[in-house]
Design a protein around this motif. Structure first.
Motif, PDB file in Angstrom:
ATOM      1  N   ASP A  24      10.617  12.003  84.259  1.00 44.44           N
ATOM      2  CA  ASP A  24       9.575  11.281  84.992  1.00 44.44           C
ATOM      3  C   ASP A  24       9.689   9.789  84.676  1.00 44.44           C
ATOM      4  O   ASP A  24       9.545   9.379  83.526  1.00 44.44           O
ATOM      5  CB  ASP A  24       8.197  11.808  84.597  1.00 44.44           C
ATOM      6  N   GLU A  84       7.742   7.236  85.428  1.00 45.55           N
ATOM      7  CA  GLU A  84       6.525   6.508  85.054  1.00 45.55           C
ATOM      8  C   GLU A  84       6.172   6.678  83.588  1.00 45.55           C
ATOM      9  O   GLU A  84       5.752   5.731  82.916  1.00 45.55           O
ATOM     10  CB  GLU A  84       5.351   6.971  85.920  1.00 45.55           C
ATOM     11  N   THR A  85       6.322   7.870  83.055  1.00 37.99           N
ATOM     12  CA  THR A  85       5.929   8.131  81.676  1.00 37.99           C
ATOM     13  C   THR A  85       7.113   8.163  80.704  1.00 37.99           C
ATOM     14  O   THR A  85       6.913   8.052  79.495  1.00 37.99           O
ATOM     15  CB  THR A  85       5.202   9.481  81.569  1.00 37.99           C
ATOM     16  N   ALA A  92       0.078   6.962  78.712  1.00 38.46           N
ATOM     17  CA  ALA A  92       0.622   6.939  80.074  1.00 38.46           C
ATOM     18  C   ALA A  92       0.403   8.289  80.720  1.00 38.46           C
ATOM     19  O   ALA A  92       0.327   9.315  80.045  1.00 38.46           O
ATOM     20  CB  ALA A  92       2.109   6.589  80.053  1.00 38.46           C
ATOM     21  N   SER A 136       1.129  10.452  84.819  1.00 36.64           N
ATOM     22  CA  SER A 136       1.706  10.400  86.156  1.00 36.64           C
ATOM     23  C   SER A 136       1.550  11.745  86.835  1.00 36.64           C
ATOM     24  O   SER A 136       1.165  12.742  86.214  1.00 36.64           O
ATOM     25  CB  SER A 136       3.183  10.007  86.116  1.00 36.64           C
TER      26      SER A 136
END
Length: 291
Positions: free
Chosen positions: A152, A154-155, A281, A283
């Motif tokens: 992933d 985003e994270t 974080a 997502s």
């Protein structure tokens, strides 16, 4: 005191079942005696034992190369009165991983209602079963251990997964040493999601089964449906592996179907193990389950 010996021939499994004695302290040992395994000498052989009532794997054996056509494996600490299944395969394809028959030769044997120490003889046959060999849940994720994987962006978390018709196996890695989590099937942000959240505290895994009770909150389930789990920390990362039923029948869980796309929520904290601490974080992504 020894009970009378009982002999029973199972035609379908080509196996001889011999009850030898009543085990002490409520536990039993089963010795699996493999015979006429000539086609697989020199091949990888793996075996796992699963408790039928809980779905938990209670033992796993890996023999890098079968040395001879006749060999024995001892399975200890079986609960009296419990039922088990034994799944095993020989790596006939020679690629080092499990493939469905006929590429590899695989079998399943039932051990119903264990009543004492016993020996069971399995003779090689061509009555194969696709045992859908799952990952070893040990808090470590090896290359090719899971059939599916993603990172992933985003994270920075990675997700590994595979499933059979009843169980989903997940490996989760976060770029931090705090808690980490994954949720399945949210309706609105977190609301409606089936969430597994965990942390490794002082080398011990703490894991909880939650559900999304609102768009920005979640609570612990009344009943925990995590079948089995393990975790570890290494090189500033947290690693979580667990198994959950695809359909637990619990209204606080999400029913997952083989072959379906599933929306997932990912989150972690970089340093804090408290499961109630706000994430570092998060997502949303999706995964495709095996058919």
């Amino acid at each position: 005191m020894m009970r009378n010996r009982i002999f029973r021939l199972s035609v379908a499994a080509v196996a001889l079942w011999v009850v030898l004695s009543v085990a002490a302290f409520g536990q039993a040992t089963v010795t699996m005696m493999f015979r006429e395994m000539d086609p697989h000498v020199g091949q990888l052989f793996e075996l796992r034992v699963v408790e039928e009532e809980t779905g938990r794997e209670i033992a796993r054996f890996s023999v890098p190369e079968i040395a001879s056509a006749a060999f024995d494996l001892e399975i200890a600490d079986l609960r009296l009165g419990a039922s088990y299944r034994i799944d095993f395969y020989a790596d006939a394809s020679g690629n080092g991983i499990y493939d469905a028959p006929p590429a590899d030769h695989a079998w399943r044997i039932a051990l119903p209602d264990v009543q004492g120490d016993a020996a069971r003889t399995f003779t090689h046959n061509l009555d194969f079963t696709d045992i859908v060999w799952p990952p070893r849940l040990d808090g470590r994720i090896a290359d090719l251990e899971y059939r599916n994987g993603m990172i992933d962006a985003e994270t920075g978390m990675s997700v590994h997964w595979q499933n059979d018709l009843s169980t989903l196996y997940v490996g989760l890695v976060s770029p931090g040493t705090g808690w980490l989590s994954i949720g399945f099937g949210p309706e609105n942000r977190m609301q409606g999601a089936d969430i597994v959240i965990a942390a490794i505290e002082d080398g011990e895994l703490v894991i909880e089964d939650h559900y999304g009770n609102a768009p920005t909150s979640h609570r612990r389930d009344d009943v925990d449906h995590v079948i089995q789990a393990a975790g570890s920390e290494a090189e500033g990362r947290s690693i979580l592996e667990f198994a959950i039923p695809l359909a637990s029948g619990d209204e606080q869980d999400v029913e997952l179907e083989p072959g379906s796309d599933v929306v997932i929520i990912l989150a972690y904290h970089g340093t804090n193990d408290r499961l109630t601490t706000l994430h570092t974080a998060r997502s949303t992504a999706s995964i495709l389950l095996d058919e």
